[in-house]
Design an enzyme around this catalytic site. Structure first.
Site, PDB file in Angstrom:
ATOM      1  N   SER A 140       0.682  -1.139  -0.177  1.00 31.06           N
ATOM      2  CA  SER A 140       0.203  -0.475   0.063  1.00 31.06           C
ATOM      3  C   SER A 140       1.015   1.260  -0.039  1.00 31.06           C
ATOM      4  O   SER A 140       2.603   1.120   1.117  1.00 31.06           O
ATOM      5  CB  SER A 140      -1.139   0.170   1.242  1.00 31.06           C
ATOM      6  N   TYR A 173      -2.551  -0.469   9.524  1.00 27.80           N
ATOM      7  CA  TYR A 173      -2.264  -1.105   8.433  1.00 27.80           C
ATOM      8  C   TYR A 173      -1.477  -0.800   7.914  1.00 27.80           C
ATOM      9  O   TYR A 173      -1.022  -1.756   7.264  1.00 27.80           O
ATOM     10  CB  TYR A 173      -4.278  -0.034   8.385  1.00 27.80           C
TER      11      TYR A 173
END
Length: 329
Positions: free
Chosen positions: A125, A150
């Protein structure tokens, strides 16, 4: 050759399954169909995009179930897209990220190692860049100051994959996705979230008082990048194993353009035919003010060249929201 796609009912996963099947690949998928957002949307997405792909309901933490799936289908390549997503959700539900993104990823790595998988492509990501990098983000910049759990799990995935590539010569490619949009997108992401709110006349929360910039990348460009990375061969190993490069790579997959949040909202307004009701708020914990991908490495490796603009494609998202959600918008 069989390709296993994890997270196959997800946004990127379902489009990837469709693209692989369309070019004649044998594809099998897995997804846990969790309730992070409506499981019915995931089922409808699969029915619309890849109805003929065999997608098993399976948790990444189910080691026996994963092993049985690998043994049944003997995938030669794995596209690992399954993960617990969401920056803000990680603030309140950290254990979901540890279970799926860390323990689950180890399970996938172990099976790829022991079952002789020829290439693992996995989702990272743009969130990994955190506070360490400056736009445009390049793969050589530091990723050791994440802004959310995350992001930390995704940075950990990169280290874990590198370790398996180093120790066991497992070829692995990590893809740092930037904000992805298109029809059938995730309802917790701004493209769908804002489109639904504007269509319904509900206010939208505009964080950091609108002073944010995002690299919005259309799903078609992203899938082209996933398949390009999957097909991209590693350099031939050196004759001397002691100096052979570690078969691990990282690529940014973004649109190499930072779009102002107000411009993004304006495109939605025009497509919806009504103004947005904006509620300006401070920057949220975990959010990044600006993202922008340097895609030179992906372009050099497999010709990645995203060209779809939000003006050309974001109206499709508004139209899809109107058609799919209707009065539920």
């Amino acid at each position: 050759m069989t390709v296993l796609v994890t997270g196959a009912a997800g946004f990127i996963g379902a489009y990837t399954c469709r693209a692989l099947a369309a070019r004649g690949e044998a594809v099998v998928g897995l997804d846990n169909f969790n309730d992070y957002y409506a499981p019915q949307l995931k089922r409808d997405r699969v029915a619309a995009l890849c109805p003929d792909v065999d997608i098993r309901a399976l948790e990444l933490t189910d080691r026996a179930g994963l092993a049985a799936l690998f043994d049944e289908h003997r995938p030669e390549r794995v596209v690992h897209l399954a993960a617990q997503a969401g920056v803000r959700y990680s603030l309140d539900n950290p254990h979901a990220y540890v279970d799926s993104n860390l323990a689950g990823f180890v399970n996938v790595l172990e099976l790829c190692r022991h079952r002789g998988v020829a290439h693992l492509v996995y989702a990272s990501s743009s969130s990994v860049y955190g506070d360490s990098a400056t736009p445009p983000f390049s793969e050589d910049q530091r990723v050791d100051r994440p802004r959310s759990l995350y992001a930390a799990t995704k940075a950990a995935n990169e280290l874990m994959a590198y370790t398996y590539a180093h120790l066991y010569r497992l070829p692995a490619t990590g893809l740092r996705f930037f904000t992805v949009y298109g029809p059938w997108g995730r309802p917790d992401m701004a493209p769908v979230l804002f489109s639904r709110a504007v269509l319904a006349g509900r206010p939208i929360r505009v964080f950091n008082h609108g002073r944010m910039r995002r690299d919005f990348t259309h799903i078609d460009d992203i899938v082209a990048g996933v398949l390009g990375a999957l097909d991209c061969a590693f350099d031939a190993p050196a004759a001397d194993a002691a100096v052979a490069p570690v078969p691990h790579r990282l690529f940014n997959l973004g649109n190499h353009t930072a779009v102002e949040l107000e411009r993004f909202i304006a495109v939605i307004e025009r497509a919806a035919g009504r103004p947005a009701q904006k509620r300006y708020e401070p920057l949220q914990p975990g959010d990044m003010v600006e993202t922008m991908a340097d895609t030179a490495r992906a372009h050099a490796a497999f010709g990645f060249d995203p060209a779809i603009t939000i003006e050309a494609a974001l109206p499709e998202v508004v139209q899809w929201c109107r058609a799919y959600f209707g009065d539920r918008a």
